[in-house]
Scaffold this active site. Structure first.
Site, PDB file in Angstrom:
ATOM      1  N   ASP A 202     -23.226  -2.240  38.119  1.00 46.77           N
ATOM      2  CA  ASP A 202     -21.948  -1.546  37.966  1.00 46.77           C
ATOM      3  C   ASP A 202     -21.983  -0.261  38.786  1.00 46.77           C
ATOM      4  OD1 ASP A 202     -19.381  -1.552  36.099  1.00 46.77           O
ATOM      5  OD2 ASP A 202     -20.101   0.512  36.216  1.00 46.77           O
ATOM      6  N   ASN A 210     -11.951   6.200  43.085  1.00 51.71           N
ATOM      7  CA  ASN A 210     -10.637   5.723  43.527  1.00 51.71           C
ATOM      8  C   ASN A 210      -9.597   6.837  43.478  1.00 51.71           C
ATOM      9  OD1 ASN A 210     -11.098   3.091  44.306  1.00 51.71           O
ATOM     10  ND2 ASN A 210     -10.799   2.244  42.256  1.00 51.71           N
ATOM     11  N   ASP A 219     -11.415  -0.302  47.729  1.00 50.79           N
ATOM     12  CA  ASP A 219     -11.563  -1.730  48.058  1.00 50.79           C
ATOM     13  C   ASP A 219     -12.601  -1.931  49.163  1.00 50.79           C
ATOM     14  OD1 ASP A 219      -9.672  -2.334  46.184  1.00 50.79           O
ATOM     15  OD2 ASP A 219      -8.015  -2.554  47.633  1.00 50.79           O
ATOM     16  N   GLU A 246     -15.385  -3.000  39.148  1.00 48.76           N
ATOM     17  CA  GLU A 246     -16.534  -2.561  39.932  1.00 48.76           C
ATOM     18  C   GLU A 246     -17.827  -3.175  39.431  1.00 48.76           C
ATOM     19  OE1 GLU A 246     -15.857   0.569  36.700  1.00 48.76           O
ATOM     20  OE2 GLU A 246     -14.675  -0.792  37.949  1.00 48.76           O
TER      21      GLU A 246
END
Length: 327
Positions: A202, A210, A219, A246
């Protein structure tokens, strides 16, 4: 020209010739019949007698009369009728008058109607042939379009099947494929008493990443991580998947806890050194690792995955950017 002229290939039948033929048959038939009857009677009787001669005479007369009657009916009478017809045609030829040269007005109109009807039928047949040719052309085009549509449908079906098993953003396997493969490999490891390692990875504080850099950069970061994992775990039996967001997972058949830990630690270090596009910050990775072995078995594949999730939870709460092993 005379009837017996050498320029005429066939002699015409005349009543005179028919009379001569009838005379010859009238004389010849009784003689031939008498000869045949005499031979037959001579073979049956040793000596002639008045009774035998009388019987033979009556027999000759009866047979001759019968034969002459048959000849008259079957041959002479048809020949006589044929001769009479020929003489009638020669004596009264059919004149070529306007009545025969051209049809009557009523007959001409009927012929015109018949000709017009035939032309209409021919035109209708031609039109039907043209319509049939056009219909065949349209059917061929529709058949070609149907084949193209079928090929496109098969392509779309393959694409949909691929999308159903692939993560759209990163191009690696999705959660469905990972869970199916995990169950299959877990059963195989149980049967063969082999090793199976499962890691859950993770990205740390990815939501904040983000918010800071934008989802587009986020992305790109996910795609870079997927490419790194694919490059590191490239055995035929290895599987890398994106579980969502993620979170990633790695399935490593044949590896125990120690071997899998070494590979995953190197992956974590490579990710830390991986700079994202435009130098927009770095990412770190928290990893939870569980491994099934004959010495450390699990009841099910789901239990093995849950153990890796719990180890990831421990790594997150221990400060992130680290690898934690399942108990």
């Amino acid at each position: 020209m005379r009837p017996d002229s050498p320029d005429q290939p066939l002699e015409r039948v005349t009543p005179r010739r028919l009379g001569s033929l009838r005379l010859r048959l009238t004389v010849g038939v009784p003689l031939l019949t008498a000869l045949i009857v005499g031979l037959v009677e001579w073979g049956h009787e040793a000596a002639a007698s008045t009774e035998v001669l009388s019987h033979a005479a009556w027999l000759v007369l009866g047979l001759s009369a019968a034969l002459l009657l048959l000849v008259e009916v079957l041959m002479l009478r048809p020949l006589r009728q044929l001769a009479a017809g020929c003489e009638a045609m020669e004596s009264a030829p059919l004149p070529l008058t306007p009545e025969f040269a051209a049809p009557a007005p009523g007959r001409a109109a009927e012929l015109d109607r018949i000709g017009h009807a035939m032309r209409r039928v021919q035109g209708s047949l031609w039109q039907q042939e043209q319509d049939a040719r056009e219909l065949r052309r349209e059917l061929a085009q529709q058949r070609q379009q149907l084949e193209q549509a079928r090929a496109a449908l098969e392509t779309h079906q393959r694409e949909l099947a691929n999308l159903a098993r692939t993560d759209i953003l990163t191009g690696i396997a999705n959660q469905r494929v990972f869970e199916e493969t995990l169950r299959r490999e877990f059963k195989r490891a149980q049967r063969q008493r082999g090793l199976l390692a499962v890691a859950v990875l993770d990205l740390d504080q990815f939501k904040q990443f983000n918010l800071t850099h934008g989802t587009g950069v986020g992305d790109q970061a996910l795609q870079r991580v997927a490419a790194l994992l694919t490059e590191r775990f490239k055995r035929d039996t290895d599987l890398v998947a994106r579980l969502g967001g993620e979170e990633f997972a790695a399935l490593l058949p044949g590896l125990g806890m120690a071997e899998a830990q070494g590979v995953l630690e190197s992956v974590r270090e490579e990710l830390r050194a991986l700079h994202l596009p435009d130098g927009r910050g770095d990412l770190t990775l928290s990893i939870g690792l569980a491994a099934a072995s004959p010495a450390h078995p699990y009841l099910s594949a789901q239990a093995l995955l849950q153990a890796a999730d719990e180890a990831l939870y421990i790594a997150k709460h221990a400060g992130r950017d680290r690898l934690s092993l399942a108990a």
